[in-house]
Motif scaffolding. Sequence first.
Motif, short mmCIF file in Angstrom:
data_model
loop_
_atom_site.label_atom_id
_atom_site.label_comp_id
_atom_site.label_asym_id
_atom_site.label_seq_id
_atom_site.Cartn_x
_atom_site.Cartn_y
_atom_site.Cartn_z
N PRO A 1 -22.38 28.37 -25.25
CA PRO A 1 -22.26 27.32 -24.23
C PRO A 1 -23.30 27.52 -23.12
CG PRO A 1 -20.09 28.09 -24.84
CD PRO A 1 -21.06 29.00 -25.53
N GLY A 2 -23.91 26.42 -22.72
CA GLY A 2 -24.98 26.48 -21.73
C GLY A 2 -26.36 26.64 -22.33
N GLY A 3 -26.42 26.91 -23.61
CA GLY A 3 -27.70 27.11 -24.27
C GLY A 3 -28.37 25.82 -24.67
N SER A 4 -29.49 25.96 -25.38
CA SER A 4 -30.30 24.81 -25.78
C SER A 4 -30.66 24.89 -27.25
CB SER A 4 -31.60 24.75 -24.96
OG SER A 4 -31.33 24.59 -23.58
N LEU A 5 -30.85 23.73 -27.84
CA LEU A 5 -31.37 23.61 -29.20
C LEU A 5 -32.26 22.38 -29.25
CD1 LEU A 5 -28.35 24.22 -31.64
CD2 LEU A 5 -30.37 25.67 -31.38
N ARG A 6 -33.21 22.41 -30.17
CA ARG A 6 -34.08 21.26 -30.40
C ARG A 6 -33.99 20.87 -31.87
NH1 ARG A 6 -40.59 20.68 -30.69
NH2 ARG A 6 -40.85 18.67 -29.65
N LEU A 7 -33.51 19.66 -32.11
CA LEU A 7 -33.45 19.14 -33.47
C LEU A 7 -34.70 18.34 -33.77
CD1 LEU A 7 -29.75 17.85 -33.60
CD2 LEU A 7 -30.63 20.16 -34.03
N SER A 8 -35.14 18.41 -35.02
CA SER A 8 -36.28 17.63 -35.47
C SER A 8 -35.87 16.81 -36.69
CB SER A 8 -37.45 18.54 -35.85
OG SER A 8 -37.88 19.30 -34.75
N CYS A 9 -36.50 15.67 -36.84
CA CYS A 9 -36.25 14.81 -38.00
C CYS A 9 -37.58 14.20 -38.41
CB CYS A 9 -35.25 13.73 -37.65
SG CYS A 9 -35.03 12.48 -38.93
N ALA A 10 -38.06 14.59 -39.57
CA ALA A 10 -39.35 14.12 -40.06
C ALA A 10 -39.15 13.11 -41.19
CB ALA A 10 -40.19 15.29 -40.56
N ALA A 11 -39.94 12.06 -41.16
CA ALA A 11 -39.87 11.02 -42.18
C ALA A 11 -40.97 11.22 -43.21
CB ALA A 11 -40.01 9.64 -41.55
N PHE A 12 -40.57 11.15 -44.47
CA PHE A 12 -41.52 11.29 -45.57
C PHE A 12 -41.40 10.07 -46.48
CE2 PHE A 12 -42.75 15.61 -44.76
CZ PHE A 12 -41.65 16.16 -44.12
N GLY A 13 -42.53 9.65 -47.01
CA GLY A 13 -42.52 8.51 -47.90
C GLY A 13 -43.59 7.51 -47.50
N SER A 14 -43.53 6.36 -48.11
CA SER A 14 -44.53 5.33 -47.87
C SER A 14 -43.88 4.15 -47.15
CB SER A 14 -45.13 4.86 -49.20
OG SER A 14 -46.10 3.85 -48.97
N PHE A 15 -44.35 3.87 -45.95
CA PHE A 15 -43.80 2.77 -45.17
C PHE A 15 -44.86 2.23 -44.24
CE2 PHE A 15 -43.47 5.76 -41.70
CZ PHE A 15 -43.08 6.94 -42.31
N PHE A 16 -44.68 1.00 -43.81
CA PHE A 16 -45.66 0.37 -42.93
C PHE A 16 -45.49 0.86 -41.49
CE2 PHE A 16 -48.61 -2.64 -41.39
CZ PHE A 16 -48.07 -3.24 -40.27
N SER A 17 -44.24 0.91 -41.03
CA SER A 17 -44.01 1.34 -39.66
C SER A 17 -42.60 1.89 -39.50
CB SER A 17 -44.22 0.19 -38.67
OG SER A 17 -43.25 -0.82 -38.87
N VAL A 18 -42.45 2.68 -38.46
CA VAL A 18 -41.13 3.21 -38.08
C VAL A 18 -40.67 2.43 -36.85
CG1 VAL A 18 -39.81 5.23 -37.43
CG2 VAL A 18 -41.81 5.47 -38.92
N GLU B 1 -34.01 16.77 -41.60
CA GLU B 1 -33.66 17.31 -40.29
C GLU B 1 -33.76 18.83 -40.30
OE1 GLU B 1 -30.22 13.90 -40.06
OE2 GLU B 1 -30.17 15.74 -41.23
N SER B 2 -33.98 19.39 -39.12
CA SER B 2 -33.99 20.84 -38.95
C SER B 2 -33.66 21.17 -37.51
CB SER B 2 -35.35 21.43 -39.33
OG SER B 2 -36.37 20.88 -38.51
N GLY B 3 -33.33 22.44 -37.27
CA GLY B 3 -33.12 22.90 -35.91
C GLY B 3 -31.69 23.18 -35.51
N GLY B 4 -30.74 22.88 -36.37
CA GLY B 4 -29.35 23.15 -36.03
C GLY B 4 -29.06 24.65 -36.07
N GLY B 5 -27.87 25.00 -35.61
CA GLY B 5 -27.49 26.41 -35.62
C GLY B 5 -26.36 26.70 -34.65
N LEU B 6 -26.16 27.99 -34.42
CA LEU B 6 -25.11 28.45 -33.50
C LEU B 6 -25.74 28.80 -32.15
CD1 LEU B 6 -22.22 29.51 -32.92
CD2 LEU B 6 -22.99 31.72 -33.86
#
Length: 120
Positions: free
Chosen positions: A14-31, A6-11
């Motif tokens: 109030p009233g502001g915006s943030l965008r969090l990201s979550c990237a998957a790594f590894g070997s898999f057939f499907s998400v 995950e990334s994108g957290g912070g301070l």
Amino acid sequence: QVQLVESGGGLVQPGGSLRLSCAAFGSFFSVNAMRWYRQAPGKERELVAAITSGDNTNYADSVKGRFTISRDNAKSTVYLQMNSLKPEDTAVYYCNGRFTLWSSSVLDAWGQGTLVTVSS
């Protein structure tokens, strides 16, 4: 093995915006379904938003109209756009994903969490 980063957290004020990201790594057939949870100090972990493999979404009542979950399957990444943030949104946000592995087994994976603090 599947790892969620995950990334994108912070301070933010109030009233502001943030965008969090979550990237998957590894070997898999499907998400399959991917979800964002959060846990505030002294409270239980709660589901914030979820998105299925078919892009159906659902949200906690407390974030409806303010948060948007989306996914980029090509990048195996899920996002959480958070607008009109409130102090009560302060929490550690966790990404969760359900993966079908090449063995056909199903795995639930969790990210390490990213802290979001909403304060003036």
